[in-house]
Write a protein that holds these residues in place. Structure first.
Motif, PDB file in Angstrom:
ATOM      1  N   THR A 194       0.855  -1.183   0.000  1.00 57.17           N
ATOM      2  CA  THR A 194       0.000   0.000   0.000  1.00 57.17           C
ATOM      3  C   THR A 194       0.894   1.236   0.000  1.00 57.17           C
ATOM      4  O   THR A 194       1.716   1.407   0.912  1.00 57.17           O
ATOM      5  CB  THR A 194      -0.912   0.016   1.243  1.00 57.17           C
ATOM      6  OG1 THR A 194      -1.602  -1.234   1.304  1.00 57.17           O
ATOM      7  CG2 THR A 194      -1.923   1.154   1.175  1.00 57.17           C
ATOM      8  N   TYR A 250      -3.013   3.546  -2.309  1.00 63.68           N
ATOM      9  CA  TYR A 250      -3.312   2.581  -3.367  1.00 63.68           C
ATOM     10  C   TYR A 250      -2.641   1.244  -3.070  1.00 63.68           C
ATOM     11  O   TYR A 250      -1.506   1.213  -2.582  1.00 63.68           O
ATOM     12  CB  TYR A 250      -2.820   3.090  -4.728  1.00 63.68           C
ATOM     13  CG  TYR A 250      -3.590   4.291  -5.239  1.00 63.68           C
ATOM     14  CD1 TYR A 250      -4.946   4.186  -5.563  1.00 63.68           C
ATOM     15  CD2 TYR A 250      -2.968   5.528  -5.393  1.00 63.68           C
ATOM     16  CE1 TYR A 250      -5.647   5.294  -6.024  1.00 63.68           C
ATOM     17  CE2 TYR A 250      -3.665   6.645  -5.846  1.00 63.68           C
ATOM     18  CZ  TYR A 250      -5.011   6.514  -6.163  1.00 63.68           C
ATOM     19  OH  TYR A 250      -5.702   7.593  -6.612  1.00 63.68           O
ATOM     20  N   ASP A 251      -3.364   0.161  -3.388  1.00 61.35           N
ATOM     21  CA  ASP A 251      -2.799  -1.184  -3.195  1.00 61.35           C
ATOM     22  C   ASP A 251      -2.151  -1.673  -4.483  1.00 61.35           C
ATOM     23  O   ASP A 251      -2.722  -1.515  -5.566  1.00 61.35           O
ATOM     24  CB  ASP A 251      -3.913  -2.165  -2.795  1.00 61.35           C
ATOM     25  CG  ASP A 251      -4.353  -1.948  -1.360  1.00 61.35           C
ATOM     26  OD1 ASP A 251      -3.580  -1.324  -0.591  1.00 61.35           O
ATOM     27  OD2 ASP A 251      -5.469  -2.391  -1.014  1.00 61.35           O
TER      28      ASP A 251
END
Lengths: 106, 457
Positions: free
Chosen positions: B305, B310-311
């Motif tokens: 992350t 955002y992953d």
């Protein structure tokens, strides 16, 4: 006035209209035409159905009685006019034929 | 085994009444009487006998009618009076049989017969073929676009290539069917006007064309089966088959139920269109959701992350060449992903490798390359033309190589042809196409390394 497609009647059209000079049940027309023409003109049931529907929508015949699915029809004055025109056309053909062969030198 | 019923597929075109009649009369001589047309021909056991069949077309009827219409019932009554019994009916198509030796034909006016057939065909077969043709042509256009943007991906997936072939063949066959029907109408009209009867439709070429579609359909299923062996494709294929099966089952059930409860024709049609639209919308929504959820992707080794929340999926696959081998030093803080994928089709084998750096602070470049072995020379040339055709697309989606590559010297790569754009290379060899996307100018030593470990391996 008959539409263009009825300018010349087929034998099957002619005999159906002729039969319907008297009130008649649709399903009986096939047998009547057969006996009227001594088997010379045969009308298939599919053709009979299509022609009756077509004549009815053009106003050449009218429905007189409905008993369940048994429907009776009779010719209308427009239909009689059409039949008469066809008869005159056929007579003219016969006259032309006779005149041609009578005038032809032997 | 003494079966009471048997089922057969009706292979003949709807207006090929002579072929249908000959087949039904043969079945009667073998002791089978037709009792149902839809969804397949169903026969019940009788004593073998010489029956006469006739096929007629009641153009005002529809497959959406819950029962024969009043007019159709009257028609059937007339046929019964002439010695014909109704064997089966499906919409406008009616099949009768007679035990009489020489029954009066049901249609004795070829002009009326032709009109009925034309009207029926226009409402049923021609309409459905025309709609199918539009759908197949759009499908073909989409396949060709997809081939232009991702040729290597298309040839290395059995299902993609078979779908393109299926759409192409279906489009050609449907065009042939429509043209053949138009020719049949024209020739029959001419024959009837000369006092003859309707001409026979071309049975054999039609059967061959139908067989071709079936072979393509079987190939399509096999290709899906082959792709199913690859784990990454399983959810996609399961979803596609499952959704299609449910859609057809729902449509079939809707029509059957509405007809069973005697709903009007317009209500049955409305129900059919409503269910088709609703299920299509639901399935499209679920497909988008499936694609966005990443369920079709294989599970990553770990998820990173970033500072924006955002992953990113990180993989730890083995790659023949990595940034480390190119002289870069990588640490855990760079959050590097090593992703390798391979797939094999009947036409090509495709290997793709990506080493991407996800840490936002990192200054490291990305590295990706693909090797596609295509043994069929012509197909390899076509793929190369597509990859170097800058007019078709801006980027090739499967390799991320810009399409407007310039010609380059192939000698350092030992290739037949080479193109480049910035740090992206397209290379053509005798049996393969290689693409390399490096985020920096490659040195001679790095080119040599890539040749030895990736290209010539």
């Amino acid at each position: 006035m008959a539409r263009e497609k009825y300018r010349t009647l087929t034998e099957q059209m002619f005999y159906i209209l002729l039969c319907l000079g008297r009130e008649c049940c649709g399903v009986d027309i096939m047998e009547q035409v057969r006996s009227m023409t001594q088997g010379r003109v045969v009308i298939g049931p599919g053709t009979l159905y299509s022609l009756l529907e077509s004549f009815r929508s053009e106003g050449f015949i009218r429905e007189t009685q409905v008993d369940g699915r048994r429907r009776s029809y009779q010719i209308t004055s427009t239909g009689r006019e059409l039949l008469k025109t066809e008869k005159e056309r056929l007579f003219k053909q016969v006259e032309d034929y006779q005149r041609f062969y009578e005038e032809e030198p032997t | 085994m003494n079966r009471k019923k048997t089922r057969r597929v009706l292979w003949y075109q709807m207006n090929d009444s002579e072929a249908i009649i000959a087949y039904l009369e043969k079945m009667a001589r073998r002791g089978w009487l037709l009792e149902k047309i839809h969804p397949c021909l169903t026969f019940r056991r009788i004593e073998p006998e010489n029956l006469t069949y006739d096929v007629t077309y009641f153009s005002d009827a529809s497959v959406f009618d819950p029962a024969p219409t009043e007019g159709q019932e009257t028609y059937i009554d007339y046929c019964r009076a002439a010695g014909w019994e109704l064997a089966a009916v499906n919409g406008p198509m009616q099949i009768f049989y007679s035990r009489l030796a020489n029954p009066t034909p049901i249609e004795t006016d070829e002009r009326l017969k032709l009109t009925a057939i034309r009207k029926t065909m226009r409402k049923t077969t021609v309409l459905s073929y025309a709609l199918l043709l539009v759908s197949m042509s759009l499908g073909l256009y989409s396949n060709l676009q997809s081939f232009s943007s991702s040729p290597l991906s298309a040839v290395s997936r059995n299902s993609s290539f078979c779908l393109l072939l299926l759409n192409l063949i279906m489009t050609l066959v449907l065009l042939y069917f429509l043209l053949d029907h138009w020719l049949w109408c024209f020739r029959s009209q001419r024959s009837v006007e000369r006092g003859g009867s309707c001409v026979r439709p071309s049975t054999r070429p039609r059967l061959i064309a139908t067989g071709l579609i079936l072979v393509m359909g079987a190939l399509m299923i096999l290709s899906f089966g082959a792709d199913f062996l690859q784990p990454a494709m399983r959810p996609v294929i399961l979803w596609a088959f499952g959704a299609t099966t449910v859609l057809y089952a729902l449509l079939f059930l809707t029509i059957s139920l509405l007809k069973k409860y005697g709903r009007s024709r317009s209500m049955v049609i409305g129900g059919y269109i409503g269910i088709a639209l609703l299920t299509t919308l639901v399935f499209t929504g679920l497909t988008v959701k499936l694609a966005l959820s990443g369920a079709a992707e294989r599970a990553p080794a770990l998820v990173y992350t970033d500072s924006h929340g955002y992953d990113w999926d990180l993989y730890r696959d083995k790659m023949p060449v990595t940034l480390e081998m190119m002289g870069y030093s990588i640490t855990e803080a760079d959050h590097c992903s090593y992703k390798a994928e391979s797939r094999q089709s009947l036409l090509a084998s495709y290997h793709s490798y990506e080493q991407w750096v996800y840490a936002s602070h990192s200054t490291l470049p990305n590295l990706s390359y693909t090797v596609t072995v295509i043994r069929w020379n012509r197909l390899r040339e076509i793929c190369w033309e597509k990859l170097t055709d800058s007019a078709a697309v801006q980027y090739h989606l499967d390799t991320l190589i810009p399409a407007d590559c310039k010609k380059a010297d192939p000698a350092p790569w030992g290739a037949k042809e080479a193109c480049f754009n910035g740090n992206a290379y397209l290379l053509l060899y005798d049996d393969r196409i290689v693409t390399i996307n490096a985020g920096w100018d490659l040195t001679d030593k790095q080119v040599e390394l890539l040749r030895e470990t990736v290209i010539e391996k």
